[in-house]
Design an enzyme around this catalytic site. Structure first.
Site, mmCIF file in Angstrom:
data_model
loop_
_atom_site.group_PDB
_atom_site.id
_atom_site.type_symbol
_atom_site.label_atom_id
_atom_site.label_comp_id
_atom_site.label_asym_id
_atom_site.label_seq_id
_atom_site.Cartn_x
_atom_site.Cartn_y
_atom_site.Cartn_z
ATOM 1 N N SER A 156 92.649 81.938 48.113
ATOM 2 C CA SER A 156 94.096 82.075 47.966
ATOM 3 C C SER A 156 94.831 81.597 49.201
ATOM 4 O O SER A 156 94.345 81.750 50.332
ATOM 5 C CB SER A 156 94.443 83.548 47.707
ATOM 6 O OG SER A 156 95.827 83.789 47.851
ATOM 7 N N TYR A 181 94.719 92.268 49.877
ATOM 8 C CA TYR A 181 94.288 91.170 49.009
ATOM 9 C C TYR A 181 93.932 89.940 49.828
ATOM 10 O O TYR A 181 92.870 89.337 49.650
ATOM 11 C CB TYR A 181 95.389 90.832 48.007
ATOM 12 C CG TYR A 181 95.114 89.565 47.217
ATOM 13 C CD1 TYR A 181 94.063 89.509 46.308
ATOM 14 C CD2 TYR A 181 95.892 88.426 47.392
ATOM 15 C CE1 TYR A 181 93.799 88.354 45.583
ATOM 16 C CE2 TYR A 181 95.640 87.269 46.673
ATOM 17 C CZ TYR A 181 94.593 87.231 45.777
ATOM 18 O OH TYR A 181 94.327 86.085 45.077
#
Length: 356
Positions: A156, A181
């Site tokens: 990501s 995250y």
């Protein structure tokens, strides 16, 4: 020189790149029933490939949405759905073997299964660590157990944090993630490097930049905003609307993922971290304007404070992916939003549950 050149063509959403040509691939796709995963499985099947899609239908969002995506894929005799939790490597291996995959039977493992989302990760950091870190470690070991020579990891852009230099380049330190995250995705990349170093597996980590399009998860901004606008409800706007994202249409992403799989397979022992983005930034205010205009709605907006963990902007430097993969995204934000709205309206008309 690009190993897997893209071919420019006119697609349903405007100019696009059809992705790399080559022989059909035999691929394990974890998270294969999810948003990106189901699109990727369809692309691989359309190319004549064989796909084992691993998914546990986690209730993070309505599993019925993923079941609907899988039903379309199951029309192909070269598709196998494997219901398993990738955090349990032994059970997943057993389930894959029961589905006809033995050692040496797959070319690439593409690991997309993950618990996604910055804000929910702040509420459940331990759960995110299990799904994203333990799950990555387990699938790396699974690839070794099944003698799969190449591994692609879905990372990501959040790993960059509030990196000052834009556009983001892969050689940036990525040492200061600002959400659990983001930290789990960076940890996954480091696990991939350790596995590559120890066993010589060909590994490509792909940093995705804000993927959107048909079948997007209902908790993500574009889908959530569309649903609220259609219902006549106010949309929550965190901050002053100046935060910016590099929105990337899902078709462009899956083309890049396939190219990365072919690159990893063709280059034994390769190690790369690559950005996959649209290489264009759009502010939150502009995104709302585009979506509202396409839907023909004058939206009500509810202003809220900026959220912890949200980065100020993302912007991908895709030069390295272009050089190695021939990656060249071809869908503008305007064309992509139009395609999303067409899908949203069609799925809402067919079944209210498909656009929750």
């Amino acid at each position: 020189m690009s190993l897997s050149p893209f071919r420019r063509e006119e697609g349903p959403h405007g100019p696009s790149f059809s992705g790399p040509a080559g022989s059909p691939l035999r691929v394990v796709v974890t998270g294969g029933a999810g948003f990106i995963g189901s699109h990727l499985c369809q692309r691989l099947l359309d190319g004549g490939g064989t796909v084992w899609a691993v998914d546990n239908f986690d209730p993070f969002y309505d599993p019925a949405i993923k079941r609907a995506a899988v039903r379309e894929l199951e029309a192909s005799p070269r598709f196998r759905l494997v219901e398993a939790d990738v955090c349990d490597e032994a059970a997943t291996a057993h389930a894959l073997e029961a589905a006809g995959l033995g050692p040496g039977g797959a070319d690439v493992l593409i690991h997309l299964a993950a618990r996604a989302g910055v804000r929910p990760s702040i509420e459940d950091p331990a759960g995110y660590a299990r799904f994203n870190v333990q799950g990555t470690a387990a699938t790396l070991e699974l690839s070794r157990r099944l003698a799969i020579p190449a591994y692609v990891f879905g990372s990501s852009s959040s790993v960059y944090g509030n990196e000052a230099r834009v556009p983001f380049r892969e050689d940036a330190p990525a040492a200061s993630p600002i959400s659990p995250y983001a930290a789990t995705k960076r940890a996954g990349e480091l696990l991939c490097h350790a596995h590559h170093h120890l066993y010589g597996t060909s590994v490509v980590c792909l940093r995705f930049f804000t993927v959107y399009g048909p079948r997007q998860r209902p908790d993500l901004a574009i889908h959530k905003f569309a649903r609220l606008m259609a219902a006549g409800e106010a949309i929550p706007l965190f901050g002053d609307g100046s935060t910016a994202r590099d929105y990337t249409f899902v078709d462009d992403i899956v083309h890049g993922v396939e190219a990365a799989a072919r690159f990893a397979l063709a280059r034994p022992g390769a190690w790369e971290i690559l950005n996959l983005g649209g290489s264009q930034t759009v502010t939150l205010a502009r995104l709302v304007e585009l979506l509202a205009g396409e839907m023909g709605i004058d939206p009500a907006v509810r202003r809220l404070p900026a959220q912890p963990g949200d980065v100020e902007r993302t912007w991908a430097d895709i030069g390295r992916a272009g050089e190695l993969l021939g990656y060249a995204p071809g869908t503008s934000i305007e064309a992509g939003i139009a395609a999303f709205v067409r899908w949203f309206r069609d799925s809402s008309a067919r079944s209210p549950r498909s656009a929750p």
